[in-house]
Structure formats: C-alpha cells, structure tokens
Design a protein around this motif. Structure first.
Motif, PDB file in Angstrom:
ATOM      1  N   ILE A   1      -6.951  -1.921   9.569  1.00 55.05           N
ATOM      2  CA  ILE A   1      -6.583  -3.385   9.172  1.00 55.05           C
ATOM      3  C   ILE A   1      -5.230  -3.362   8.651  1.00 55.05           C
ATOM      4  O   ILE A   1      -4.505  -4.099   8.742  1.00 55.05           O
ATOM      5  N   GLU A   2      -4.965  -2.304   7.934  1.00 52.87           N
ATOM      6  CA  GLU A   2      -3.627  -2.209   7.394  1.00 52.87           C
ATOM      7  C   GLU A   2      -2.434  -2.101   8.394  1.00 52.87           C
ATOM      8  O   GLU A   2      -1.438  -2.967   8.294  1.00 52.87           O
ATOM      9  N   GLN A   3      -2.691  -1.303   9.489  1.00 54.20           N
ATOM     10  CA  GLN A   3      -1.655  -1.454  10.685  1.00 54.20           C
ATOM     11  C   GLN A   3      -1.466  -2.858  11.113  1.00 54.20           C
ATOM     12  O   GLN A   3      -0.442  -3.301  11.378  1.00 54.20           O
ATOM     13  N   THR A   4      -2.686  -3.656  11.511  1.00 50.54           N
ATOM     14  CA  THR A   4      -2.861  -4.751  11.808  1.00 50.54           C
ATOM     15  C   THR A   4      -2.134  -6.095  11.040  1.00 50.54           C
ATOM     16  O   THR A   4      -1.324  -6.663  11.288  1.00 50.54           O
ATOM     17  N   ALA A   5      -2.410  -6.012   9.638  1.00 47.88           N
ATOM     18  CA  ALA A   5      -1.848  -6.785   8.488  1.00 47.88           C
ATOM     19  C   ALA A   5      -0.311  -6.526   8.410  1.00 47.88           C
ATOM     20  O   ALA A   5       0.450  -7.405   8.316  1.00 47.88           O
ATOM     21  N   LEU A   6       0.276  -5.328   8.517  1.00 49.71           N
ATOM     22  CA  LEU A   6       1.801  -5.194   8.328  1.00 49.71           C
ATOM     23  C   LEU A   6       2.310  -5.553   9.523  1.00 49.71           C
ATOM     24  O   LEU A   6       3.414  -6.250   9.397  1.00 49.71           O
ATOM     25  N   ALA A   7       1.619  -5.693  10.714  1.00 41.44           N
ATOM     26  CA  ALA A   7       2.266  -6.240  11.742  1.00 41.44           C
ATOM     27  C   ALA A   7       2.605  -7.679  11.998  1.00 41.44           C
ATOM     28  O   ALA A   7       3.340  -8.062  12.500  1.00 41.44           O
ATOM     29  N   LYS A   8       1.619  -8.085  11.288  1.00 44.33           N
ATOM     30  CA  LYS A   8       1.663  -9.562  11.108  1.00 44.33           C
ATOM     31  C   LYS A   8       2.384 -10.099   9.933  1.00 44.33           C
ATOM     32  O   LYS A   8       2.430 -11.414   9.631  1.00 44.33           O
ATOM     33  N   GLY A   9       3.112  -9.381   9.280  1.00 41.44           N
ATOM     34  CA  GLY A   9       4.101  -9.663   7.999  1.00 41.44           C
ATOM     35  C   GLY A   9       3.201  -9.842   6.671  1.00 41.44           C
ATOM     36  O   GLY A   9       4.015 -10.267   5.860  1.00 41.44           O
ATOM     37  N   HIS A  10       2.190  -8.995   6.637  1.00 41.52           N
ATOM     38  CA  HIS A  10       1.560  -9.290   5.252  1.00 41.52           C
ATOM     39  C   HIS A  10       2.060  -8.001   4.502  1.00 41.52           C
ATOM     40  O   HIS A  10       2.492  -7.005   4.998  1.00 41.52           O
ATOM     41  N   GLU A  11       1.753  -8.018   3.193  1.00 43.33           N
ATOM     42  CA  GLU A  11       1.989  -7.053   2.360  1.00 43.33           C
ATOM     43  C   GLU A  11       0.561  -6.459   1.847  1.00 43.33           C
ATOM     44  O   GLU A  11      -0.172  -6.943   1.282  1.00 43.33           O
ATOM     45  N   ILE A  12       0.510  -5.190   1.877  1.00 42.75           N
ATOM     46  CA  ILE A  12      -0.800  -4.484   1.256  1.00 42.75           C
ATOM     47  C   ILE A  12      -0.410  -3.871   0.032  1.00 42.75           C
ATOM     48  O   ILE A  12       0.697  -2.947  -0.149  1.00 42.75           O
ATOM     49  N   ILE A  13      -0.952  -4.473  -0.927  1.00 39.12           N
ATOM     50  CA  ILE A  13      -0.542  -4.189  -2.468  1.00 39.12           C
ATOM     51  C   ILE A  13      -1.451  -3.019  -3.225  1.00 39.12           C
ATOM     52  O   ILE A  13      -0.971  -2.775  -4.214  1.00 39.12           O
ATOM     53  N   GLY A  14      -2.544  -2.737  -2.509  1.00 41.58           N
ATOM     54  CA  GLY A  14      -3.365  -1.645  -2.951  1.00 41.58           C
ATOM     55  C   GLY A  14      -4.241  -1.092  -2.105  1.00 41.58           C
ATOM     56  O   GLY A  14      -4.756  -1.930  -0.932  1.00 41.58           O
ATOM     57  N   ARG A  15      -4.658  -0.104  -2.104  1.00 44.02           N
ATOM     58  CA  ARG A  15      -5.683   0.682  -1.141  1.00 44.02           C
ATOM     59  C   ARG A  15      -6.690   1.373  -1.991  1.00 44.02           C
ATOM     60  O   ARG A  15      -6.398   2.295  -2.864  1.00 44.02           O
ATOM     61  N   ILE A  16      -7.918   0.686  -2.248  1.00 52.42           N
ATOM     62  CA  ILE A  16      -8.906   1.227  -2.976  1.00 52.42           C
ATOM     63  C   ILE A  16      -9.912   2.078  -2.119  1.00 52.42           C
ATOM     64  O   ILE A  16     -10.574   1.596  -1.448  1.00 52.42           O
TER      65      ILE A  16
ATOM     66  N   ASP B   1     -12.004   7.840  -4.238  1.00 56.96           N
ATOM     67  CA  ASP B   1     -11.196   8.546  -4.963  1.00 56.96           C
ATOM     68  C   ASP B   1     -10.503   7.874  -6.102  1.00 56.96           C
ATOM     69  O   ASP B   1     -10.260   8.399  -7.141  1.00 56.96           O
ATOM     70  N   ASN B   2     -10.291   6.658  -6.087  1.00 62.45           N
ATOM     71  CA  ASN B   2      -9.485   5.839  -6.763  1.00 62.45           C
ATOM     72  C   ASN B   2     -10.291   4.552  -7.272  1.00 62.45           C
ATOM     73  O   ASN B   2      -9.401   3.565  -7.718  1.00 62.45           O
ATOM     74  N   ALA B   3     -11.517   4.298  -7.041  1.00 61.79           N
ATOM     75  CA  ALA B   3     -12.286   3.209  -7.389  1.00 61.79           C
ATOM     76  C   ALA B   3     -11.972   2.668  -8.592  1.00 61.79           C
ATOM     77  O   ALA B   3     -12.140   1.459  -8.823  1.00 61.79           O
ATOM     78  N   HIS B   4     -11.729   3.511  -9.762  1.00 62.64           N
ATOM     79  CA  HIS B   4     -11.383   2.783 -11.152  1.00 62.64           C
ATOM     80  C   HIS B   4     -10.115   1.859 -11.004  1.00 62.64           C
ATOM     81  O   HIS B   4     -10.046   1.397 -12.138  1.00 62.64           O
ATOM     82  N   GLU B   5      -9.335   2.211 -10.156  1.00 63.87           N
ATOM     83  CA  GLU B   5      -8.143   1.260 -10.254  1.00 63.87           C
ATOM     84  C   GLU B   5      -8.392  -0.234  -9.610  1.00 63.87           C
ATOM     85  O   GLU B   5      -7.337  -0.813  -9.727  1.00 63.87           O
ATOM     86  N   LEU B   6      -9.582  -0.591  -9.331  1.00 66.81           N
ATOM     87  CA  LEU B   6      -9.734  -1.821  -8.754  1.00 66.81           C
ATOM     88  C   LEU B   6      -9.597  -2.965  -9.912  1.00 66.81           C
ATOM     89  O   LEU B   6      -9.333  -4.048  -9.734  1.00 66.81           O
ATOM     90  N   LYS B   7      -9.762  -2.437 -11.027  1.00 69.15           N
ATOM     91  CA  LYS B   7      -9.554  -3.119 -12.362  1.00 69.15           C
ATOM     92  C   LYS B   7      -8.293  -3.780 -12.649  1.00 69.15           C
ATOM     93  O   LYS B   7      -7.948  -4.531 -13.392  1.00 69.15           O
ATOM     94  N   ASN B   8      -7.090  -3.094 -11.665  1.00 68.87           N
ATOM     95  CA  ASN B   8      -5.758  -3.424 -11.920  1.00 68.87           C
ATOM     96  C   ASN B   8      -5.361  -4.940 -10.974  1.00 68.87           C
ATOM     97  O   ASN B   8      -4.572  -5.306 -11.135  1.00 68.87           O
TER      98      ASN B   8
END
Length: 238
Positions: free
Chosen positions: A15-30, A33-40
């Motif tokens: 999904i990341e590769q597809t989104a980036l190819a369409k010009g979107h920005e990936i602002i986070g990857r949960i 290992d880092n599930a606690h960061e969802l609160k951000n």
C-alpha cells in the motif's frame, strides 16, 4: 493526502508503494513494535488511515481512528463479531469508515457476479454449491474474509441453507467453505456448482497484492471528506 498506515506487513508495504506512486504522503507507519505511537495521530495531522492488521487489534485501531476524527479504511479480517459496534461508533462520532474483506476491484466484480449466478442457480436443485479458498501459509484466519463474503453472496439466494460451515462437506444443511494454505499463494477463491453430469465454477485468482493495494488507496481517496459507513459496492457503484 496524508496517510497513516496501521499495519506494516506485506500488505502495508505494498500500500505504501502504491500511495507514494500516486503522490500521497505516508506520515506514519504503525505496527506491533510501535503500537503505542498511534496516540500521536489525530484529524489535525492525518487525512485518512489505512488499517490492515490482525483480528485481535483491528477493532481497537478502528475505534481509535473514529474517536479521534480520522477517516479509516480497514481490510482486516477475523474481527467482524464487533463490526456493528464499529458502525455504531462511526455514526455516533459522525465519522467515516470504509470496510472491505478484499479491496481488489476484480474480486468485488467476482462478488457481484457470484450473487447473480447464485440467484439463478438456486432453482436447479441437482447442483450442490460449495466454496474453496486458498491462501499463503501466513494467513491467520480460516475461512478468509473474502471466502465468507462469497458465502454470504450465495446464501442471500440459497435460503434453504442454514449459514456456512468451515471444512465440513458432510454438513449438507450448510454451505461448506474449504480452506487450504500453501506457500506463495496470494489468494484464490472458487465457487462450484456440481451435479452428477457437470460442474460450473466461478473463480478469482490473484497474481499479486498490487490489486488489493490499489483498491485500498482508491478507497482512501474516495472516503476523504465523506461521513458514514461504506464498502466497495458504494465506491464501485455495484
């Protein structure tokens, strides 16, 4: 769009590769290992979340997004006992929630044709209907969400059947779904109508995850600025 990925396994990476190819920005990857960061992440910094995780975490992730005003596209399976709770929460929060067991455009056309064929075949009692689904070895849930959706499409016409059953072809009062797990299989689903003299099959075979990813990103684009609960039928106008 600013997209938050919740779940960063094989599907999340595609999904990341597809989104980036369409010009979107990936602002986070949960991921786990880092599930606690969802609160951000909130509606202030996120346009939409795309959630592909495991049955035990999906509902919590979806709920978080809805409570914090983040439109969420989910493809997680195995958690649908809480689906109505997610729908109610979405409506209560005036949120946006898009769910599909499979985001492939081809699969959703398969669902559409499956319902049509079942509506015709139910009149021909000489044919027994069954479903087989095959996935990779890492697929956790059995049957697959796509297999269950296909079964529901058949059952909408086969009112004589008492729901579906997993891997039990001897249970004649229910629609049997056979599940197989093999190496390097993306996803295969086959609906079979068999009589003593012939057999009719409708199938879908995925060759890569790209089709799923493209559909998920398309759903995220479509969901932005909407409210309510939606699925692939809404987006594809089926």
């Amino acid at each position: 769009m600013k997209i938050l990925l919740i779940g960063y396994g094989k599907m999340g990476k595609t999904i990341e590769q597809t989104a980036l190819a369409k010009g979107h920005e990936i602002i986070g990857r949960i991921d786990h290992d880092n599930a606690h960061e969802l609160k951000n992440y909130t509606s202030d910094n996120t346009d939409v979340a795309i959630e592909f995780t495991h049955p035990e975490s999906a509902f919590g992730n979806i709920s978080y997004c809805l409570v914090h005003g983040i439109p969420v596209v989910s493809g997680s399976t195995g958690w649908l006992d809480k689906f109505e709770e997610a729908v109610a929460l979405c409506l209560k929060k005036n949120g946006a929630f898009f769910y599909a067991s499979n985001y492939s455009v081809g699969v959703n056309l398969f669902f559409h044709f499956n319902e049509y064929i079942a509506s015709k075949m139910q009149a021909y009692k000489a044919y027994d209907v069954s479903i087989k689904e095959v996935h990779h070895l890492q697929k956790v849930d059995k049957p697959s969400g796509t297999g269950i959706t296909a079964a529901e499409g058949v059952l909408s016409s086969y009112t004589n059947l008492e729901g579906w059953v997993a891997d039990n072809p001897e249970e004649k009062s229910k629609l049997n779904i056979t599940s197989e797990r093999e190496p390097d299989v993306v996803g295969t689903h086959i609906v079979t109508y068999a009589s003593e003299v012939d057999k009719i099959e409708l199938g879908h075979i995925a060759h890569s995850r790209t089709g799923f990813a493209e559909g998920a990103v398309m759903a995220a684009e479509w969901l932005k600025d909407r409210e309510g609960v939606y699925g692939m039928k809404d987006m594809l106008n089926l």
